[in-house]
Design a protein around this motif. Structure first.
Motif, PDB file in Angstrom:
ATOM      1  N   TYR A 239       0.818  -1.205   0.000  1.00 53.25           N
ATOM      2  CA  TYR A 239       0.000   0.000   0.000  1.00 53.25           C
ATOM      3  C   TYR A 239       0.854   1.258   0.000  1.00 53.25           C
TER       4      TYR A 239
ATOM      5  N   GLY B 273       0.336   3.789  -2.807  1.00 52.89           N
ATOM      6  CA  GLY B 273      -0.053   5.120  -2.376  1.00 52.89           C
ATOM      7  C   GLY B 273       0.855   6.203  -2.907  1.00 52.89           C
TER       8      GLY B 273
ATOM      9  N   THR C 153      -2.779   8.709  -6.317  1.00 54.24           N
ATOM     10  CA  THR C 153      -3.203   9.662  -5.287  1.00 54.24           C
ATOM     11  C   THR C 153      -4.702   9.926  -5.304  1.00 54.24           C
ATOM     12  N   ASP C 154      -5.336   9.671  -6.422  1.00 53.12           N
ATOM     13  CA  ASP C 154      -6.767   9.932  -6.551  1.00 53.12           C
ATOM     14  C   ASP C 154      -7.515   8.633  -6.833  1.00 53.12           C
ATOM     15  N   PHE C 155      -8.610   8.427  -6.100  1.00 56.18           N
ATOM     16  CA  PHE C 155      -9.352   7.164  -6.184  1.00 56.18           C
ATOM     17  C   PHE C 155     -10.821   7.426  -6.491  1.00 56.18           C
ATOM     18  N   TYR C 156     -11.387   6.544  -7.313  1.00 60.87           N
ATOM     19  CA  TYR C 156     -12.795   6.637  -7.706  1.00 60.87           C
ATOM     20  C   TYR C 156     -13.422   5.256  -7.523  1.00 60.87           C
TER      21      TYR C 156
ATOM     22  N   LEU D 126      -9.570  -1.390   1.367  1.00 57.83           N
ATOM     23  CA  LEU D 126      -9.224  -0.188   0.627  1.00 57.83           C
ATOM     24  C   LEU D 126      -8.900   1.001   1.529  1.00 57.83           C
TER      25      LEU D 126
ATOM     26  N   ILE E  53      -6.335   4.186   0.699  1.00 52.73           N
ATOM     27  CA  ILE E  53      -6.890   5.517   0.448  1.00 52.73           C
ATOM     28  C   ILE E  53      -6.414   6.505   1.508  1.00 52.73           C
ATOM     29  N   SER E  54      -6.393   6.070   2.767  1.00 60.58           N
ATOM     30  CA  SER E  54      -5.949   6.951   3.865  1.00 60.58           C
ATOM     31  C   SER E  54      -4.532   7.441   3.636  1.00 60.58           C
TER      32      SER E  54
ATOM     33  N   SER F 243      -3.066   8.057   0.984  1.00 55.68           N
ATOM     34  CA  SER F 243      -2.989   9.044  -0.089  1.00 55.68           C
ATOM     35  C   SER F 243      -3.667  10.360   0.274  1.00 55.68           C
ATOM     36  N   ILE F 244      -4.857  10.289   0.868  1.00 55.87           N
ATOM     37  CA  ILE F 244      -5.610  11.524   1.092  1.00 55.87           C
ATOM     38  C   ILE F 244      -5.213  12.234   2.389  1.00 55.87           C
TER      39      ILE F 244
ATOM     40  N   LEU G 129     -10.743  11.163  -2.944  1.00 50.59           N
ATOM     41  CA  LEU G 129     -11.591   9.967  -3.060  1.00 50.59           C
ATOM     42  C   LEU G 129     -12.971  10.390  -3.524  1.00 50.59           C
TER      43      LEU G 129
END
Length: 469
Positions: free
Chosen positions: A79, A83, A87-90, A105, A109-110, A112-113, A125
């Motif tokens: 991760y 990461g 950097t951007d997740f959809y 997930l 995600i954490s 990165s954001i 996200l």
């Protein structure tokens, strides 16, 4: 206690059938648990060996194994690497995301954001979905976790999300949207559950289409159920539409077969991909049962299928007053050679049959039991055998092994035609669009699976000995 472990190693398919029958008729929970533990351990060992030898992992277990890895580390190495790259997740269709998938997930995600890049930018996200469209709860989808995010009741991140409701519907016409809005609003208000509040779940939307659309609900007696559906279809056709502009949605594949068998018209055909499987043909089932008996000579369930087919197709004439009498006489524990002699009036030579290749063996069965070959399913079956023997061993056992793996994917090759109305299950129709959709509602209870084979469950059902799914 019977050594089921040893028997399983020798012949796994037979012992699993024996175990199922044993458990159906057993009240000895302690003995049953020992048997199941033996089977479970051996199956798990075999699966693990296959995975290790081939360097693969079962998708069904991957999420759980990943989750265990995450629990053992604050931020798993993989991760950290991902990461730093993404950097951007959809996440689309979030209402169908399982709890385990979401928990897997969150760390990625954490990472990165919650952190900044060298130029001071943070990741993002975007979650898109509709809790009302959650139809995959049977596969682990947990729409409540989406609702809890909307309400702010759970939030795995350290900032408040921005929530945006999309009030425009680009797919459906006005009357269909209004019907759904009124229907779900009515249900949410009468259920009196805060979590299903109609405002938060965005039940009211506006159509972006010019077409008005139409929704009607009709109730009828069971005696005219099929004729009512036929009348509705003919009414649509009389207005100038083609059959291929109509779809019929059902809950179960068995309902598709019922409709095809009970609705006939010269103006349209009903087709279903499930019914087009050659496994749905009684003739093919009969032939496959005979072929399987060449391997499993004492499989009485296959013997029973053979007798059932022959009796219902009047092969025995007036020799037996009813099917039960036919079963009683022919299902006695006789040698497989005598079994076939008895049911074929001494014509079927089992030893000769087992010496044949798969194609000749099928022809031998067709000739001996007077099977009418003018049948689309039979043509497809023969074609499949020809394709098989081009690249495989032509023995009966090889084809049966192939059949057990691939039979569900063998279909009649019928091209789409404008005179055909498609019947589909609701799940398979998701994402498709038709000008007209008919949804026949059968009298089945939503959870009416009382005739299903019992399935043994463990976590979190340890306190239950046996339940029906």
């Amino acid at each position: 206690m019977v050594d089921y472990a040893g028997k399983l190693r020798a012949n796994p398919k037979i012992i699993l059938k024996e175990t199922r029958e044993l458990l159906k008729n057993s009240n000895n929970n302690a003995e049953d648990n020992k048997i199941l533990q033996q089977l479970e351990t051996l199956i798990e060992e075999k699966i693990q060996k296959i995975q290790d030898e081939n360097g693969i992992r079962l998708i069904s277990k991957f999420n759980k194994q990943l989750n265990l890895l995450i629990q053992q580390n604050d931020t798993p190495y993989i991760y950290e690497k991902l990461g730093s790259r993404f950097t951007d997740f959809y996440i689309d269709e979030f209402q169908d995301t399982s709890e385990l998938q979401w928990n897997n997930l969150i760390p990625l995600i954490s990472n990165s954001i919650h952190s900044e890049s060298h130029d001071g930018l943070k990741g993002s996200l975007l979650i898109v979905g509709d809790p009302k469209q959650s139809i995959y709860r049977w596969r682990g989808g947990k729409f409540n976790q989406f609702i809890n995010l909307i309400y702010g009741q759970t939030n795995p991140f350290h900032f408040k999300p921005d929530t945006e409701k999309i009030d425009s519907n680009f797919r459906s016409s006005r009357e269909i949207i209004n019907f759904n809005s009124d229907f779900f609003t009515y249900l949410s208000n009468h259920l009196e559950l805060d979590i299903y509040d109609s405002d938060d779940l965005n039940f009211k939307q506006e159509s972006n289409k010019k077409e008005v659309g139409h929704v009607s609900i009709t109730s009828c007696e069971s005696e005219i159920f099929y004729s009512k559906i036929k009348t509705e279809i003919l009414d649509i056709l009389d207005r100038g539409y083609e059959p291929n502009e109509i779809a019929i949605l059902v809950r179960f594949n068995k309902h598709a077969k019922d409709l095809i068998e009970n609705i006939n018209s010269s103006k349209f055909n009903l087709i279903s991909s499930e019914v087009l499987q050659i496994t749905s043909s009684k003739k093919i089932q009969f032939l496959i049962s005979i072929l399987k008996l060449s391997k499993s000579k004492n499989d009485y369930s296959e013997r029973k299928r053979v007798i059932d087919f022959l009796f219902k197709h009047n092969y025995f004439g007036n020799n037996y007053e009813n099917l039960n009498k036919c079963f009683h006489i022919n299902l006695s524990r006789t040698d497989i050679i005598d079994f076939f002699r008895n049911i074929s009036n001494q014509k079927f030579d089992f030893k000769y049959f087992t010496s044949l290749n798969i194609l000749d063996a099928v022809k031998y069965c067709i000739d001996n039991f007077h099977i009418n070959i003018n049948d689309a399913y039979l043509y497809a079956f023969i074609d499949d055998i020809f394709e098989f023997i081009e690249s495989h061993d032509d023995s009966i056992s090889s084809y049966i092994e192939y059949w057990e793996k691939k039979s569900d994917s063998i279909h009649l090759n019928i091209p789409e035609h404008r005179d055909s109305i498609v019947i589909s299950t609701i799940h398979k129709a998701k994402g498709l669009e038709f000008p007209f959709v008919i949804v026949p509602i059968y009298n089945d209870r939503i959870n009416d699976n009382r005739n299903a084979d019992p399935i043994w469950l463990y976590e979190p059902f340890k306190s239950l000995s046996l339940i029906h799914i």
